[in-house]
Design a protein around this motif. Structure first.
Motif, PDB file in Angstrom:
ATOM      1  N   MET A  23      76.852  86.313  53.199  1.00 44.30           N
ATOM      2  CA  MET A  23      76.720  84.904  54.690  1.00 44.30           C
ATOM      3  C   MET A  23      76.369  84.108  54.392  1.00 44.30           C
ATOM      4  O   MET A  23      76.620  82.630  55.389  1.00 44.30           O
ATOM      5  N   LEU A  24      75.092  84.241  53.689  1.00 48.56           N
ATOM      6  CA  LEU A  24      74.245  82.993  54.299  1.00 48.56           C
ATOM      7  C   LEU A  24      74.487  82.183  53.204  1.00 48.56           C
ATOM      8  O   LEU A  24      74.249  80.593  53.527  1.00 48.56           O
ATOM      9  N   VAL A  34      73.784  87.952  62.051  1.00 52.69           N
ATOM     10  CA  VAL A  34      74.159  88.088  60.727  1.00 52.69           C
ATOM     11  C   VAL A  34      74.677  90.259  60.808  1.00 52.69           C
ATOM     12  O   VAL A  34      74.987  90.830  60.058  1.00 52.69           O
ATOM     13  N   ALA A  35      73.273  90.408  62.724  1.00 52.26           N
ATOM     14  CA  ALA A  35      74.118  91.856  62.186  1.00 52.26           C
ATOM     15  C   ALA A  35      75.264  92.496  62.657  1.00 52.26           C
ATOM     16  O   ALA A  35      76.060  93.507  62.546  1.00 52.26           O
ATOM     17  N   GLU A  36      76.434  91.140  62.756  1.00 49.96           N
ATOM     18  CA  GLU A  36      77.703  91.331  63.991  1.00 49.96           C
ATOM     19  C   GLU A  36      78.529  92.660  63.199  1.00 49.96           C
ATOM     20  O   GLU A  36      78.854  93.440  63.763  1.00 49.96           O
ATOM     21  N   PRO A  37      78.984  91.915  61.428  1.00 52.78           N
ATOM     22  CA  PRO A  37      79.603  92.663  60.822  1.00 52.78           C
ATOM     23  C   PRO A  37      79.614  94.255  60.282  1.00 52.78           C
ATOM     24  O   PRO A  37      80.398  95.118  59.638  1.00 52.78           O
ATOM     25  N   ALA A  44      67.935  98.226  61.838  1.00 44.47           N
ATOM     26  CA  ALA A  44      68.190  98.002  60.894  1.00 44.47           C
ATOM     27  C   ALA A  44      68.191  97.023  59.512  1.00 44.47           C
ATOM     28  O   ALA A  44      67.977  96.680  58.994  1.00 44.47           O
ATOM     29  N   ILE A  45      69.285  95.688  60.364  1.00 43.85           N
ATOM     30  CA  ILE A  45      69.108  94.927  59.722  1.00 43.85           C
ATOM     31  C   ILE A  45      68.135  93.593  59.502  1.00 43.85           C
ATOM     32  O   ILE A  45      68.341  93.317  58.769  1.00 43.85           O
ATOM     33  N   SER A  46      67.368  93.752  60.583  1.00 41.67           N
ATOM     34  CA  SER A  46      65.475  93.416  60.454  1.00 41.67           C
ATOM     35  C   SER A  46      64.941  93.698  59.387  1.00 41.67           C
ATOM     36  O   SER A  46      64.425  93.010  58.610  1.00 41.67           O
ATOM     37  N   LYS A  47      65.516  95.007  58.959  1.00 35.58           N
ATOM     38  CA  LYS A  47      63.718  95.268  58.072  1.00 35.58           C
ATOM     39  C   LYS A  47      64.892  95.152  56.156  1.00 35.58           C
ATOM     40  O   LYS A  47      63.841  94.563  55.382  1.00 35.58           O
ATOM     41  N   ARG A  63      64.177  79.154  66.692  1.00 31.82           N
ATOM     42  CA  ARG A  63      64.504  78.596  67.202  1.00 31.82           C
ATOM     43  C   ARG A  63      64.279  78.749  68.716  1.00 31.82           C
ATOM     44  O   ARG A  63      65.406  79.115  69.434  1.00 31.82           O
ATOM     45  N   GLY A  64      63.750  77.953  69.964  1.00 36.33           N
ATOM     46  CA  GLY A  64      64.459  78.220  71.124  1.00 36.33           C
ATOM     47  C   GLY A  64      63.889  80.363  71.147  1.00 36.33           C
ATOM     48  O   GLY A  64      62.918  81.083  69.721  1.00 36.33           O
ATOM     49  N   ARG A  65      64.407  81.208  71.500  1.00 35.40           N
ATOM     50  CA  ARG A  65      64.543  82.298  71.655  1.00 35.40           C
ATOM     51  C   ARG A  65      64.792  83.231  70.643  1.00 35.40           C
ATOM     52  O   ARG A  65      65.218  83.549  70.010  1.00 35.40           O
ATOM     53  N   VAL A  66      65.707  82.532  69.537  1.00 39.13           N
ATOM     54  CA  VAL A  66      66.910  83.083  68.324  1.00 39.13           C
ATOM     55  C   VAL A  66      66.374  82.239  67.304  1.00 39.13           C
ATOM     56  O   VAL A  66      65.937  81.585  66.718  1.00 39.13           O
ATOM     57  N   LYS A  67      66.073  83.798  66.186  1.00 33.18           N
ATOM     58  CA  LYS A  67      65.639  83.563  65.206  1.00 33.18           C
ATOM     59  C   LYS A  67      66.658  83.552  64.206  1.00 33.18           C
ATOM     60  O   LYS A  67      67.727  83.744  63.831  1.00 33.18           O
ATOM     61  N   TRP A  68      66.782  82.264  63.105  1.00 28.80           N
ATOM     62  CA  TRP A  68      67.471  81.481  62.437  1.00 28.80           C
ATOM     63  C   TRP A  68      66.853  82.289  61.101  1.00 28.80           C
ATOM     64  O   TRP A  68      65.635  82.760  60.957  1.00 28.80           O
ATOM     65  N   CYS A  69      68.415  82.299  60.009  1.00 28.44           N
ATOM     66  CA  CYS A  69      68.100  82.810  58.797  1.00 28.44           C
ATOM     67  C   CYS A  69      68.884  82.346  57.868  1.00 28.44           C
ATOM     68  O   CYS A  69      69.417  81.220  58.101  1.00 28.44           O
ATOM     69  N   LYS A  70      68.237  81.552  56.350  1.00 29.73           N
ATOM     70  CA  LYS A  70      68.830  80.316  55.342  1.00 29.73           C
ATOM     71  C   LYS A  70      68.048  81.018  54.615  1.00 29.73           C
ATOM     72  O   LYS A  70      67.309  81.340  53.808  1.00 29.73           O
ATOM     73  N   LEU A  71      69.297  80.659  53.443  1.00 33.60           N
ATOM     74  CA  LEU A  71      69.506  80.898  52.089  1.00 33.60           C
ATOM     75  C   LEU A  71      68.468  80.375  51.311  1.00 33.60           C
ATOM     76  O   LEU A  71      68.149  78.784  51.050  1.00 33.60           O
ATOM     77  N   GLN A  72      67.782  80.707  50.667  1.00 30.07           N
ATOM     78  CA  GLN A  72      67.514  80.369  49.577  1.00 30.07           C
ATOM     79  C   GLN A  72      67.505  80.316  47.794  1.00 30.07           C
ATOM     80  O   GLN A  72      66.870  81.325  47.394  1.00 30.07           O
TER      81      GLN A  72
END
Length: 122
Positions: A23-24, A34-37, A44-47, A63-72
């Motif tokens: 997805m990323l 990320v958790a939605e699907p 559990a998704i956070s783990k 970023r603000g109130r939202v935590k973002w995930c980025k592929l490395q």
């Protein structure tokens, strides 16, 4: 390096985490997106995201109130190089190997090779 490979492969061993990485590939995503699907809790998704972060496969940024995930993607380079090392060997012809083992272990002459399947037989 082995420890890093162990951590990478352990993170990749789970189907949910592989799906998250896929997805990323598209773009950075908020944790809630990320958790939605998935049919599991946000905890559990956070783990799963924590495991991917510890392996260096993703980064997380608030970023603000939202935590973002980025592929490395560079984090998989060592695992990719390690796996490519196995591609340098010629493929093993298993039928010939099996006949060899049978002849060595049983002291029997090797069986004749099986006839090749023709395209018209398929």
């Amino acid at each position: 390096m082995t420890n890093a490979l162990d951590i990478t492969f352990a993170a990749l061993a789970d189907g949910t985490r592989r799906a998250i990485l896929t997805m990323l590939l598209e773009d950075d995503m908020a944790v809630t997106d990320v958790a939605e699907p998935f049919d599991m809790s946000l905890a559990a998704i956070s783990k799963h995201l924590t495991i991917l972060t510890r392996a260096g496969l993703i980064s997380q940024e608030k970023r603000g109130r939202v935590k973002w995930c980025k592929l490395q993607p560079d984090a998989m380079r060592a695992a990719s190089v390690w796996m490519q090392g196995f591609g340098q060997f010629e493929p093993v012809h298993l039928d010939a190997f099996e006949r060899f083992l049978a002849s060595e272990l049983d002291d029997q002459p090797p069986a004749p090779p099986a006839p090749a399947i023709q395209n018209s037989e398929i």
